[in-house]
Write a protein that holds these residues in place. Structure first.
Motif, PDB file in Angstrom:
ATOM      1  N   ASP A 101       0.845  -1.200   0.000  1.00  0.00           N
ATOM      2  CA  ASP A 101       0.000   0.000   0.000  1.00  0.00           C
ATOM      3  C   ASP A 101       0.879   1.249   0.000  1.00  0.00           C
ATOM      4  O   ASP A 101       1.359   1.699   1.040  1.00  0.00           O
ATOM      5  CB  ASP A 101      -0.934  -0.005   1.206  1.00  0.00           C
ATOM      6  CG  ASP A 101      -1.913   1.159   1.200  1.00  0.00           C
ATOM      7  OD1 ASP A 101      -1.953   1.902   0.193  1.00  0.00           O
ATOM      8  OD2 ASP A 101      -2.633   1.319   2.194  1.00  0.00           O
ATOM      9  N   ASN A 103      -0.014   4.233  -0.466  1.00  0.00           N
ATOM     10  CA  ASN A 103      -0.717   5.391   0.100  1.00  0.00           C
ATOM     11  C   ASN A 103      -0.349   5.639   1.558  1.00  0.00           C
ATOM     12  O   ASN A 103      -0.609   6.720   2.076  1.00  0.00           O
ATOM     13  CB  ASN A 103      -2.232   5.218  -0.039  1.00  0.00           C
ATOM     14  CG  ASN A 103      -2.647   5.194  -1.491  1.00  0.00           C
ATOM     15  OD1 ASN A 103      -2.113   5.923  -2.320  1.00  0.00           O
ATOM     16  ND2 ASN A 103      -3.596   4.325  -1.819  1.00  0.00           N
ATOM     17  N   GLN A 104       0.273   4.677   2.219  1.00  0.00           N
ATOM     18  CA  GLN A 104       0.665   4.839   3.611  1.00  0.00           C
ATOM     19  C   GLN A 104       1.813   5.834   3.790  1.00  0.00           C
ATOM     20  O   GLN A 104       2.072   6.290   4.893  1.00  0.00           O
ATOM     21  CB  GLN A 104       1.036   3.488   4.232  1.00  0.00           C
ATOM     22  CG  GLN A 104      -0.145   2.570   4.396  1.00  0.00           C
ATOM     23  CD  GLN A 104       0.214   1.322   5.178  1.00  0.00           C
ATOM     24  OE1 GLN A 104       1.233   1.272   5.855  1.00  0.00           O
ATOM     25  NE2 GLN A 104      -0.631   0.314   5.087  1.00  0.00           N
ATOM     26  N   CYS A 105       2.488   6.194   2.724  1.00  0.00           N
ATOM     27  CA  CYS A 105       3.590   7.155   2.816  1.00  0.00           C
ATOM     28  C   CYS A 105       3.088   8.595   2.857  1.00  0.00           C
ATOM     29  O   CYS A 105       3.837   9.484   3.249  1.00  0.00           O
ATOM     30  CB  CYS A 105       4.543   6.986   1.633  1.00  0.00           C
ATOM     31  SG  CYS A 105       5.488   5.455   1.685  1.00  0.00           S
ATOM     32  N   ALA A 107       1.008  12.027   0.916  1.00  0.00           N
ATOM     33  CA  ALA A 107       1.089  12.749  -0.354  1.00  0.00           C
ATOM     34  C   ALA A 107       2.424  13.468  -0.540  1.00  0.00           C
ATOM     35  O   ALA A 107       2.838  13.731  -1.672  1.00  0.00           O
ATOM     36  CB  ALA A 107      -0.050  13.754  -0.441  1.00  0.00           C
ATOM     37  N   CYS A 124       9.284   4.657   1.531  1.00  0.00           N
ATOM     38  CA  CYS A 124       8.798   6.041   1.464  1.00  0.00           C
ATOM     39  C   CYS A 124      10.024   6.911   1.203  1.00  0.00           C
ATOM     40  O   CYS A 124      10.965   6.933   2.002  1.00  0.00           O
ATOM     41  CB  CYS A 124       8.105   6.432   2.770  1.00  0.00           C
ATOM     42  SG  CYS A 124       6.671   5.413   3.148  1.00  0.00           S
TER      43      CYS A 124
END
Length: 131
Positions: A101, A103-105, A107, A124
């Motif tokens: 995933d 998106n855990q890092c 925007a 990340c």
């Protein structure tokens, strides 16, 4: 009384020797051995070749720098010195294990999902300005 046969001269051809018939078991053994060898080679190429050539995924740690090259669908990640000034240089801010995933890092950071053997993780990344 019978006379012995005349000795062979170089001009006289001799009967070709017939090879002994191959045993059925040895033919099967050769086929099985060939299949096992092909499987072993395929596994060696699949599992070992990327590590020998340096194409295996990198499991970088937070604080390390990496370069990311190649296409978006198959990026190549290599660890490098943070002061190298190379293009496409990123600093690993954090590593999130057991997920893909990205998106855990958040925007504000770039994210890169990787898999190393059975480990899956997301790097990340923060871009390091070129010097």
């Amino acid at each position: 009384m019978t006379t012995p046969p005349a000795p062979l001269t170089p001009e006289q051809p001799t009967a070709p020797e017939q090879p002994a018939p191959a045993k059925k078991g040895s033919r099967i053994l050769k086929k099985v051995g060939g299949v096992v060898l092909a499987i072993a080679i395929a596994l060696g190429v699949k599992l070992g070749l990327p590590y020998l050539t340096g194409d295996a995924p990198v499991h970088a740690k937070a604080g390390e720098c990496v370069t990311v090259t190649g296409p978006d669908n198959d990026p190549k990640v290599d660890t490098t010195d943070c002061s190298s000034g190379k293009a496409d240089l990123f600093k690993v801010v954090k590593v999130i294990d057991n997920t893909f995933d990205v998106n855990q890092c958040g925007a504000e950071l770039s994210a890169l999902a990787q898999q190393l053997e059975s480990d899956k993780f997301v790097l990340c990344l923060e871009e390091v300005p070129a010097k």
